[in-house]
Design a protein around this motif. Structure first.
Motif: not given
Ligand code: TF8
Length: 334
Positions: A105-106, A110-113, A313-316, A321-322
């Protein structure tokens, strides 16, 4: 009076030898390995952690730090923790996705701003949830330390839009999400352990790599690169992991001291990274590298183009979690 004083002193002595100071602590040699060099802010963090441990344990809990991958790369050292032959490691989360897929997940682009947003998520209940998954795999995460926002360096050309990635041989961590993110931008992405990156850049076996400025500085990548682009495409945390097999043999006081002092070290390490970020960038510029900052527009284009990676990659990673991290980030940003 004199007799009384002597007697009291004798009793005090007897008491203190019966219950020596720091009785709950044993002499421990705690080996903590790192892939980066001692002048990286992780070094400051380890020093602050040691000072804290000295105080709490009367000098009994001693860290021996190993730098520059001397005990193997992130993954190898983490496996040594799981089999109980090494105490600790400061590792990126990314190479551990084969052990704990949810950590991926990390790696989502561009997850965190901002760093502050990352701290809130990592030091809060989402971070705790990931820590439970780590424990189930034999790893106690004492605290989330900082690696930082990652930027691209290369030896070929200025990269100012995603089309510039075309055909570029980019080293990525041993992680499918990074691999896909860069393939999707048209790069020729190559997974490689961190310890091999400098010489691969030097011999032009690869053209590019991506890491925070502080790592590009302290691992001397700037000596073998010509261009940098401030892409901020990912913030992958460091984990300060401890072998659960070894941790479980420690006294509750030793365990508590380790957890508390890891947080003291974390705060120092994050502080120094924030300071050094700018100094490292200046040093990189002074060494003659051309530094480009992506325009807002280009960053938005790259971000948009990269969103397929989330779905893929969401399922894996685990859909829950996502969804959980996205919900938490939305709440923070409100
Ligand atoms: C990477 C990571 C590394 C760190 C370091 C080895 O590119 O960002 O810099 O995990 O501890 O492999």
């Amino acid at each position: 009076m004199r007799k009384l004083l002597l007697a009291t002193t004798a009793i005090a002595f007897a008491l203190s030898s019966a219950v020596p100071a720091f009785a709950e602590f044993n002499d421990r040699n705690i080996r903590i390995s790192n892939g980066i060099n001692a002048d990286h802010p992780v070094g400051n963090g380890i020093k602050a952690m040691q000072a804290c441990l000295d105080e709490k344990s009367g000098g009994k809990l001693k860290i021996t730090a190993f730098w520059g991958g001397a005990l193997g790369g992130d993954l190898q050292a983490t496996q040594a923790l799981r089999s109980g032959v090494q105490e600790g490691v400061v590792t990126s989360s990314s190479p551990l996705v084969g052990i704990i897929p949810a950590l991926g997940v990390f790696d989502l682009p561009f997850l965190f701003g901002t760093p502050q947003e990352a701290y809130q998520v990592l030091d809060g209940k989402f971070g705790d949830m990931m820590n439970e998954k780590l424990e189930a795999a034999g790893l106690v995460n004492l605290a989330y330390w900082e690696n930082g926002f990652r930027n691209l360096s290369n030896s070929l050309r200025p990269v100012t839009k995603w089309e510039d990635f075309e055909g570029m041989k980019v080293r990525v961590m041993q992680n499918n999400i990074f691999l896909d993110t860069f393939q999707n931008l048209g790069a020729n992405a190559t997974p490689m352990a961190f310890g091999e990156v400098f010489s691969a850049l030097e011999t032009n076996a690869i053209d590019a790599q991506e890491n925070p400025y502080v790592t590009i500085d302290t691992s001397k990548f700037f000596e073998v690169q010509k261009y940098i682009t401030e892409t901020n495409h990912a913030y992958t945390p460091f984990l300060l992991l401890f072998s659960k097999a070894i941790f479980d043999t420690y006294t509750p006081e030793e365990q508590a001291a380790l957890r508390e002092c890891a947080v003291v070290g974390r705060d120092e390490e994050r502080k120094v990274i924030q300071e050094l970020n700018k100094t490292s960038l200046d040093k990189i510029k002074a060494a003659g590298l051309e530094v480009n900052v992506l325009s807002e527009e280009e960053q938005a284009r790259i971000r948009e183009k990269s969103m397929v990676v989330y779905e893929k990659h969401k399922a894996e990673i685990g859909a829950e979690v996502v969804d959980a991290i996205i919900a938490e980030l939305a709440a923070i940003r409100k």
